[in-house]
Design an enzyme around this catalytic site. Structure first.
Site, mmCIF file in Angstrom:
data_model
loop_
_atom_site.group_PDB
_atom_site.id
_atom_site.type_symbol
_atom_site.label_atom_id
_atom_site.label_comp_id
_atom_site.label_asym_id
_atom_site.label_seq_id
_atom_site.Cartn_x
_atom_site.Cartn_y
_atom_site.Cartn_z
ATOM 1 N N GLU A 59 13.256 3.871 15.908
ATOM 2 C CA GLU A 59 12.251 3.968 16.970
ATOM 3 C C GLU A 59 10.865 3.747 16.360
ATOM 4 O O GLU A 59 10.633 4.104 15.197
ATOM 5 C CB GLU A 59 12.287 5.337 17.649
ATOM 6 C CG GLU A 59 13.614 5.705 18.303
ATOM 7 C CD GLU A 59 13.796 5.046 19.669
ATOM 8 O OE1 GLU A 59 12.876 4.338 20.125
ATOM 9 O OE2 GLU A 59 14.874 5.241 20.265
ATOM 10 N N CYS A 60 9.946 3.214 17.163
ATOM 11 C CA CYS A 60 8.583 3.013 16.660
ATOM 12 C C CYS A 60 7.759 4.285 16.752
ATOM 13 O O CYS A 60 6.692 4.383 16.136
ATOM 14 C CB CYS A 60 7.895 1.880 17.414
ATOM 15 S SG CYS A 60 7.561 2.254 19.158
ATOM 16 N N GLY A 61 8.205 5.233 17.543
ATOM 17 C CA GLY A 61 7.476 6.488 17.694
ATOM 18 C C GLY A 61 7.039 6.757 19.119
ATOM 19 O O GLY A 61 6.729 7.895 19.479
ATOM 20 N N HIS A 96 2.273 1.747 13.465
ATOM 21 C CA HIS A 96 2.704 1.993 14.832
ATOM 22 C C HIS A 96 1.748 2.919 15.580
ATOM 23 O O HIS A 96 1.538 2.764 16.784
ATOM 24 C CB HIS A 96 4.115 2.583 14.845
ATOM 25 C CG HIS A 96 5.179 1.561 14.636
ATOM 26 N ND1 HIS A 96 6.383 1.840 14.030
ATOM 27 C CD2 HIS A 96 5.234 0.242 14.961
ATOM 28 C CE1 HIS A 96 7.120 0.749 13.990
ATOM 29 N NE2 HIS A 96 6.451 -0.230 14.550
#
Length: 243
Positions: free
Chosen positions: A238-240, A130
């Site tokens: 969440e992906c970040g 990510h």
């Protein structure tokens, strides 16, 4: 508190507490109109071209039509579904989007990515995957576009991590982060899409309410959370980008 910004647009006079109270249940159009009127330069929409993102693009480009079209920042991770990339192309033509596509700098294909970082990096190190495909390109894009405020498609009802999300907040770089759909539900987004006969990703009709990268997005069963198909089994919500 004084908030520093770029592009000669100051948000130091904005009272975020007052604005959040005013816009907490407001229609996204009202929030986006405020953005267009108060942030004439340095306003950017980030979009993965899910239905919520497209609702805001439709409001900005069909309805509000600011003199300076708001740039739409899209992250080409190299791993999108073909249907997503086809939709991006359709939306660009339909709305005459000021589309800004950002991707990892060193590679330009899935094969090159695998050769450089190993096969299925998402299985070995999802955080690094990510960072390479989303976080670094996003931050580079926001910086190069001299972003003062960026618009997201997040809703409070999408995940527990978003339940208390304000309409307006500051990101880690002290840019204004705007969540016009914060108080909306998925049903409201789809009602808007139906009312204005919007285009959308056909995968939404095939059990994919939230669409990310092809290798790590699965169909969602009836009764599951709409984001249950993202990073299934990886313990992530969440992906970040929004942490």
């Amino acid at each position: 508190m004084t908030y520093s910004t770029k592009a000669n647009v100051s948000i130091s006079s904005f009272d975020l507490d007052e604005l959040n109270q005013r816009f907490d249940k407001a229609h996204p159009r009202e929030i986006l109109a405020w953005c267009v009127n108060n942030i004439p330069t340095g306003l950017v929409q980030t979009s993965a071209f899910n239905i919520d993102d497209l609702v805001m693009t439709d409001i900005l480009y069909r309805d509000l039509k600011p003199a300076n079209p708001v740039p739409v920042l899209f992250l080409d991770t190299l791993y999108h579904f073909p249907q997503t990339l086809e939709l991006v192309a359709r939306a660009k033509e339909l709305y005459n989007l000021n589309l800004k596509t950002y991707k990892i700098l060193e590679v330009d294909s899935r094969e090159a990515f695998a050769e450089r970082y190993g096969e299925a990096l998402w299985d070995k190190d999802i955080t690094q995957f990510h960072h390479l495909t989303k976080i670094e390109p996003l931050q580079r894009g926001l910086s190069e576009l001299n972003t003062v405020a960026w618009i997201t498609g997040r809703r409070r009802d999408q995940a527990a991590t978003r339940a208390d999300m304000p309409v307006l907040e500051l990101d880690s770089q002290q840019r204004l982060k705007v969540n016009p759909l914060a108080s909306w539900t998925r049903k409201q987004s789809w009602a808007y899409a139906a009312e204005y006969k919007m285009i959308y990703n056909p995968l939404h009709d095939q059990g994919y309410p939230s669409i990310g990268d092809e290798p790590i997005t699965t169909q969602v069963a009836e009764g599951e959370d709409e984001r249950a198909g993202r990073w299934r089994g990886m313990g992530k919500t969440e992906c970040g980008i929004h942490i």
